[in-house]
Design a protein around this motif. Sequence first.
Motif, short mmCIF file in Angstrom:
data_model
loop_
_atom_site.label_atom_id
_atom_site.label_comp_id
_atom_site.label_asym_id
_atom_site.label_seq_id
_atom_site.Cartn_x
_atom_site.Cartn_y
_atom_site.Cartn_z
N HIS A 155 0.86 -1.18 0.00
CA HIS A 155 0.00 0.00 0.00
C HIS A 155 0.90 1.23 0.00
CE1 HIS A 155 -3.18 -2.85 0.94
NE2 HIS A 155 -4.05 -1.89 0.69
N GLY A 156 1.54 1.43 -1.14
CA GLY A 156 2.47 2.54 -1.28
C GLY A 156 3.72 2.34 -0.45
N PRO A 157 4.61 3.34 -0.43
CA PRO A 157 5.81 3.26 0.39
C PRO A 157 5.58 3.70 1.83
CG PRO A 157 5.87 5.26 -0.91
CD PRO A 157 4.60 4.52 -1.30
N HIS A 158 4.33 3.98 2.18
CA HIS A 158 4.04 4.62 3.46
C HIS A 158 3.10 3.84 4.37
CE1 HIS A 158 0.74 5.52 0.79
NE2 HIS A 158 0.00 5.88 1.81
N ALA A 159 2.27 2.95 3.83
CA ALA A 159 1.24 2.27 4.62
C ALA A 159 1.53 0.77 4.69
CB ALA A 159 -0.15 2.53 4.01
N PRO A 160 1.00 0.09 5.71
CA PRO A 160 1.34 -1.32 5.92
C PRO A 160 0.72 -2.27 4.90
CG PRO A 160 -0.29 -0.60 7.51
CD PRO A 160 0.15 0.63 6.78
N LEU A 161 1.39 -3.40 4.72
CA LEU A 161 0.89 -4.44 3.83
C LEU A 161 -0.51 -4.91 4.24
CD1 LEU A 161 4.10 -6.69 3.66
CD2 LEU A 161 3.37 -5.03 1.93
N GLY A 162 -0.78 -4.91 5.51
CA GLY A 162 -2.06 -5.42 6.02
C GLY A 162 -3.15 -4.39 6.12
N THR A 163 -3.05 -3.31 5.36
CA THR A 163 -4.03 -2.21 5.43
C THR A 163 -5.47 -2.70 5.33
OG1 THR A 163 -2.56 -0.44 4.68
CG2 THR A 163 -4.90 -0.20 4.15
N ASP A 164 -5.76 -3.57 4.36
CA ASP A 164 -7.15 -3.98 4.12
C ASP A 164 -7.75 -4.71 5.32
OD1 ASP A 164 -6.77 -2.90 1.60
OD2 ASP A 164 -6.37 -4.83 0.66
N ALA A 165 -6.99 -5.64 5.89
CA ALA A 165 -7.49 -6.38 7.05
C ALA A 165 -7.59 -5.47 8.28
CB ALA A 165 -6.59 -7.57 7.34
N ILE A 166 -6.69 -4.51 8.40
CA ILE A 166 -6.78 -3.55 9.50
C ILE A 166 -8.09 -2.79 9.44
CG2 ILE A 166 -5.82 -1.37 10.38
CD1 ILE A 166 -3.03 -2.50 9.62
N ILE A 167 -8.47 -2.35 8.24
CA ILE A 167 -9.72 -1.61 8.07
C ILE A 167 -10.93 -2.51 8.36
CG2 ILE A 167 -11.17 -0.34 6.45
CD1 ILE A 167 -8.53 0.52 5.04
N SER A 168 -10.91 -3.72 7.81
CA SER A 168 -12.04 -4.64 8.03
C SER A 168 -12.21 -4.95 9.51
CB SER A 168 -11.83 -5.93 7.24
OG SER A 168 -11.88 -5.70 5.85
N THR A 169 -11.10 -5.23 10.18
CA THR A 169 -11.17 -5.55 11.61
C THR A 169 -11.63 -4.35 12.41
OG1 THR A 169 -9.44 -7.22 11.37
CG2 THR A 169 -9.85 -6.39 13.58
N GLY A 170 -11.15 -3.16 12.05
CA GLY A 170 -11.58 -1.95 12.74
C GLY A 170 -13.08 -1.72 12.62
N MET A 171 -13.61 -1.96 11.43
CA MET A 171 -15.06 -1.86 11.24
C MET A 171 -15.80 -2.84 12.14
SD MET A 171 -15.37 -1.69 7.07
CE MET A 171 -17.14 -2.00 7.12
N CYS A 172 -15.32 -4.08 12.16
CA CYS A 172 -16.00 -5.12 12.93
C CYS A 172 -15.97 -4.81 14.43
CB CYS A 172 -15.34 -6.47 12.66
SG CYS A 172 -15.60 -7.11 10.99
N GLU A 173 -14.84 -4.35 14.92
CA GLU A 173 -14.74 -4.05 16.35
C GLU A 173 -15.67 -2.90 16.74
OE1 GLU A 173 -10.54 -3.53 16.89
OE2 GLU A 173 -10.22 -5.69 17.27
N ARG A 174 -15.76 -1.89 15.89
CA ARG A 174 -16.66 -0.78 16.18
C ARG A 174 -18.12 -1.21 16.13
NH1 ARG A 174 -12.02 1.12 14.30
NH2 ARG A 174 -11.29 3.22 14.88
N ALA A 175 -18.46 -2.05 15.15
CA ALA A 175 -19.84 -2.52 15.05
C ALA A 175 -20.21 -3.41 16.24
CB ALA A 175 -20.04 -3.28 13.74
N ALA A 176 -19.30 -4.32 16.61
CA ALA A 176 -19.57 -5.19 17.75
C ALA A 176 -19.76 -4.38 19.02
CB ALA A 176 -18.43 -6.20 17.92
N ALA A 177 -18.99 -3.30 19.17
CA ALA A 177 -19.13 -2.45 20.35
C ALA A 177 -20.51 -1.80 20.40
CB ALA A 177 -18.04 -1.38 20.36
N ARG A 178 -21.05 -1.46 19.22
CA ARG A 178 -22.38 -0.85 19.18
C ARG A 178 -23.46 -1.81 19.64
NH1 ARG A 178 -23.04 2.99 13.77
NH2 ARG A 178 -21.09 4.19 14.01
N PHE A 179 -23.20 -3.11 19.51
CA PHE A 179 -24.21 -4.10 19.89
C PHE A 179 -24.01 -4.64 21.30
CE2 PHE A 179 -24.90 -4.08 15.35
CZ PHE A 179 -26.25 -4.35 15.23
N GLN A 180 -23.02 -4.14 22.01
CA GLN A 180 -22.83 -4.57 23.40
C GLN A 180 -24.07 -4.19 24.19
OE1 GLN A 180 -20.48 -6.70 23.94
NE2 GLN A 180 -18.62 -5.63 24.58
#
Length: 253
Positions: free
Chosen positions: A34-59
């Motif tokens: 992901h360019g010379p500046h962002a991590p290789l795992g950018t896509d999974a980081i975003i997906s996981t971040g979405m999931c964690e925020r959504a799960a928190a909303r359903f607590q």
Amino acid sequence: MIHFADLTCPQVEALRTGSRIPVLLLPIGAVEPHGPHAPLGTDAIISTGMCERAAARFQGDAEVRVLILPALAYGVTRYAARFPGVIGVSEETLHRLVVDVCRQLADQGLPRVLLVNNHFEPEHRATLGRAVRTVESRCGKRIGYLDLVRRQHAERLTAEFQAGECHAGRYETSLVLAERPELVDTARMRALPRVAVDMPAAMAEGKQDFPALGMTQAYCGSPAEATGAEGAATFDVLTTMLTEAIRELAKEA
């Protein structure tokens, strides 16, 4: 507790027999530059971040219990193959893995799985769509797939995303700055010029790798304009869309 793999066997039994409807989120990404500046795992980081925020909303939600499955971090990744760091899998491998995970959960009385993907290579997206259809035909149960590229979702996201300049540009880099800022090389990021590439259009023309698309440093868009504040705002929109998809899937018989 929001992560499925943190549960014990008795807790899983309570999950499937309890009064709340269980919905399991499967974050999906890829390992690629992901360019010379962002991590290789950018896509999974975003997906996981979405999931964690959504799960928190359903607590504490009275009707739905949301849990996050271990992320599937490998995807169909060929456009970046000429750059260091790519780890891709074939369409058949991805298809079988998604199908096997969903079928085993369905066999245990947990059929409501929602795929949360942020890797948009056409073959990858098509494979996920095929996996959804396979699971539904074999199990007789609908699973969810939040496909952010579909118009009704994309039009709620940023201008850069809608322009198709969303690989490691302002859109994705802002999200990583909001979630894992220590992984972004901000000095390099600020020095990067805009690379104007409409990725979907270029791919439709038959261009098959990043250099052919004009992405000589494995990015497009304007990463120098990325901010954590924009990333946080975008995460809020993404999480709202995911919350809506969770509610819809929970209604399935």
